[in-house]
Design a protein around this motif. Structure first.
Motif, PDB file in Angstrom:
ATOM      1  N   ASP A   1       3.126   5.738  -5.680  1.00 29.42           N
ATOM      2  CA  ASP A   1       2.861   5.780  -7.123  1.00 29.42           C
ATOM      3  C   ASP A   1       1.746   6.778  -7.422  1.00 29.42           C
ATOM      4  O   ASP A   1       1.821   7.552  -8.392  1.00 29.42           O
ATOM      5  N   ALA A   2       0.698   6.793  -6.602  1.00 30.43           N
ATOM      6  CA  ALA A   2      -0.414   7.736  -6.818  1.00 30.43           C
ATOM      7  C   ALA A   2       0.063   9.178  -6.679  1.00 30.43           C
ATOM      8  O   ALA A   2      -0.324  10.069  -7.462  1.00 30.43           O
ATOM      9  N   MET A   3       0.891   9.437  -5.687  1.00 30.29           N
ATOM     10  CA  MET A   3       1.426  10.780  -5.484  1.00 30.29           C
ATOM     11  C   MET A   3       2.271  11.203  -6.684  1.00 30.29           C
ATOM     12  O   MET A   3       2.205  12.359  -7.152  1.00 30.29           O
TER      13      MET A   3
ATOM     14  N   THR B   1       0.645   4.090  -2.746  1.00 38.35           N
ATOM     15  CA  THR B   1       0.447   5.496  -2.390  1.00 38.35           C
ATOM     16  C   THR B   1       1.530   6.371  -3.017  1.00 38.35           C
ATOM     17  O   THR B   1       1.249   7.469  -3.546  1.00 38.35           O
TER      18      THR B   1
ATOM     19  N   THR C   1       0.005  12.031  -9.567  1.00 42.33           N
ATOM     20  CA  THR C   1      -0.624  13.341  -9.348  1.00 42.33           C
ATOM     21  C   THR C   1       0.331  14.461  -9.713  1.00 42.33           C
ATOM     22  O   THR C   1      -0.042  15.462 -10.354  1.00 42.33           O
TER      23      THR C   1
ATOM     24  N   GLN D   1       0.837  -1.207   0.000  1.00 39.51           N
ATOM     25  CA  GLN D   1       0.000   0.000   0.000  1.00 39.51           C
ATOM     26  C   GLN D   1       0.870   1.254   0.000  1.00 39.51           C
ATOM     27  O   GLN D   1       0.511   2.274  -0.631  1.00 39.51           O
ATOM     28  N   ILE D   2       2.024   1.198   0.690  1.00 42.22           N
ATOM     29  CA  ILE D   2       2.951   2.338   0.678  1.00 42.22           C
ATOM     30  C   ILE D   2       3.427   2.599  -0.739  1.00 42.22           C
ATOM     31  O   ILE D   2       3.484   3.749  -1.213  1.00 42.22           O
TER      32      ILE D   2
END
Length: 626
Positions: A614-616, A612, A619, A608-609
């Motif tokens: 990767d999502a940041m 996260t 963005t 999950q880290i």
């Protein structure tokens, strides 16, 4: 973001390694000798960033093998002792079963034989009673031979066990040496599974030979309990079985060295090999020797008593049983051409202990088991042979200094016991003489027992008259006078007879002797034969034959019971040591399941880290594109 991504990646890899270790533990939960493994995690050093310290994640630092060296040392000690007592208890119990079981022991046939002798004493002229005595004698002798044969077969089985166990020990020693080599080559990054495999084989080897270990450069040197090397570094020594130079047909344990084979006595090894050697030396050999001593004493005494009487035809009795003489084997390395012939000299002094006769200018004897010196007498001539332990022996040929001979007075003697007569009429049930007391005698002396001392001379005996001059002198057919001591027999060596008296004769008392005629129903000698089982013939004349037979059974039972109790106690100790090892090294499936769940959740969190991070990053890229 890159720091967050690196931290998450490190956690993902570390927990993946931890999950793999847990799964390896679970997979080997039932693997013999496996030690539980655990991943040791350590945080990566933090780096300064913007005036702050930022952590960099986690590393799987080491893979720890959970094992206790002290517990392992106790485990191999316990394995060696348990292996020794397991073999000793099992084999000693079989000897006890052979000796004490009514179906295989001597007691039933022993009683039947002497019951038949009692029946003959009651009806000395009965052909049926005589035939029954012969039949009982055949059965008793056959049982003696069978029992000795079963003990001999047990000896052969012990030898085969020795050989097969040696082969297993050599295989394990070679495997340990190969593992030592692999572990040494691996250095500090050796696989824990190799250490487990080595410890397992050392424990297995200890169960066969007994073992102690000494660590050297990461390798374990293995020695027997007596200090003989089995594995040194990456080199394995070889055990072997070699012929015993003092006992042809028996194998002994030895260690192969560059200088030749070195014999390993029972005191230098433990484990199953030590148990087999100890069984042969402490249980089997004494049992066979005692069985042979009883057979020798019985046959010798019965023959002597039988020769003292006359058979149904009036002829002097011969040997009732036949028995081989004591066995003497030369050492394989003797340099002289001497030979030794032995015979039983004194049943009361017969111990049955195996002896070693050694020539160093003069002859000496020591016990084969302890090396203790045994007194000898005699000059070694035909008229005065050497005498030791109830055995007389003569030497032929020329011995060389250092020559040795193994003297086994009674070992295997029971195997040679045979009934020497086949005709029931040849049983010497009658006393050889009939003594008539003169009616005018004034003393209270009367004839007791008569004995044939020389069958050849007695064959021509026609009769004699004994006359006492006084209470200390007598004549035979006017010849004499001869001195007489009350309590001693009146004898005529030239005629081959002797007569015991009870009471005290007076001057002028006369006794007329005549040979017992054919077809006599006299039972004087049959009574002596029937009472032989209670005569104190052994241990210097303090122990009866029946007492000796009871002692043999009692000793076999005591040895078996002691070995069984010791084995049970050691098994309990071994169980405790195994439980102690399991508490440290054993795989607990419930604990592993908890770790599996914990590491799984940690792995998911690490993933999950990364997601996260990767999502940041995505963005940020989207913002830049605008």
């Amino acid at each position: 973001m890159t720091g967050m991504l690196g931290t998450g990646t490190s956690a993902l890899l570390a927990f993946q390694r931890a999950l793999g270790t847990v799964s390896h533990n679970v997979a080997n939960a039932s693997t013999p000798g496996y030690s539980r493994q655990r991943v040791e995690l350590s945080s990566r050093p933090a780096l300064p960033e913007g005036g702050h310290w930022v952590g960099q994640g986690v590393d799987a630092a080491t893979l720890q093998r959970l094992a206790d060296g002290l517990v392992f040392a106790r485990q191999i000690d316990s394995s060696g002792e348990l292996g020794r007592l397991r073999q000793l208890s099992s084999l000693a119990g079989r000897v006890d079963g052979l000796v004490s079981d009514p179906a295989t022991g001597l007691a039933e046939h022993w009683s039947a034989f002497f019951n038949a002798a009692d029946a003959l004493a009651a009806e000395p002229g009965s052909t049926i009673a005589r035939s029954q005595l012969l039949s009982s004698a055949e059965q008793l002798a056959a049982r003696w031979r069978t029992l000795d044969g079963q003990l001999s077969a047990l000896d052969e089985e012990a030898g085969k066990r020795l050989q097969s166990t040696v082969a297993d020990a050599n295989r394990l020693a070679s495997e340990i040496a190969n593992l030592n080599r692999a572990i040494h080559q691996g250095g500090d990054r050796v696989a824990p599974d190799l250490l487990d495999a080595r410890e397992l084989r050392i424990s297995q080897l200890a169960a066969l030979t007994g073992a102690t270990t000494v660590e050297q450069d990461g390798m374990l040197n293995v020695f027997t309990s007596g200090g003989q090397p089995l594995v040194v570094g990456s080199q394995a020594m070889q055990l072997a079985t070699t012929p015993d130079p003092m006992q042809p047909g028996r194998m002994q344990l030895s260690l192969q060295t560059p200088g030749g084979d070195v014999r390993l006595p029972s005191a230098t090894v433990s484990g199953e090999l030590g148990g087999i050697l100890e069984f042969r030396e402490r249980v089997l050999d004494p049992a066979r020797a005692e069985l042979g001593r009883l057979a020798t004493a019985f046959a010798t005494a019965f023959n002597q008593a039988h020769r003292s009487g006359v058979d149904y035809a009036g002829a002097p009795g011969g040997d009732f049983f036949s028995l081989a003489p004591p066995r003497v084997d030369p050492h394989a390395g003797n340099g002289g051409n001497a030979g030794i012939s032995a015979r039983i000299d004194d049943v009361a002094a017969l111990t049955g202990q195996d002896l070693v006769l050694r020539f160093e200018g003069t002859w000496s004897a020591v016990r084969a088991d302890t090396g203790e010196a045994v007194p000898m007498s005699g000059s070694g001539t035909a008229a005065d042979p050497f005498r030791v332990g109830g055995v007389a022996f003569e030497v032929t040929g020329t011995p060389a200094p250092g020559d040795r001979f193994a003297l086994r007075p009674t070992a295997g003697a029971a195997a040679s016991l045979r009934v020497a007569i086949t005709d029931p009429a040849a049983i010497a049930a009658a006393s050889p003489l009939q003594a008539a007391t003169d009616p005018s005698n004034l003393g209270d002396a009367r004839a007791a027992t008569a004995t044939v001392t020389d069958p050849a001379a007695f064959a021509g005996f026609a009769g004699a008259t004994i006359e006492f001059i006084d209470a200390g002198q007598y004549t035979i057919d006017g010849n004499g006078p001869f001195a007489w001591v009350p309590g001693t027999p009146v004898a005529d060596a030239a005629a081959g007879w002797s007569l015991s008296l009870q009471g005290t004769p007076a001057a002028g008392d006369r006794f007329t002797l005549s040979p017992t005629p054919p077809r006599s129903t006299d039972n004087g000698n049959a009574l002596a034969l029937a009472a032989l089982d209670q005569r104190e013939l052994l241990e210097g004349g303090t122990l009866s034959l029946t007492g000796g037979l009871t002692g043999l059974t009692a000793r076999a039972g005591a040895e078996a019971r002691h070995a069984s109790l010791s084995h049970e106690a050691q098994a309990a100790i071994d169980t405790q040591v195994a439980a102690e090892r399991e508490s440290v090294s054993g795989v607990n499936l419930e604990e592993e399941a908890a770790d599996l769940l914990r590491y799984q959740q940690a792995y998911q969190a690490a993933a999950q880290i990364i997601a996260t991070a990767d999502a940041m990053f995505q963005t940020l890229l989207s913002a830049v594109r605008r």
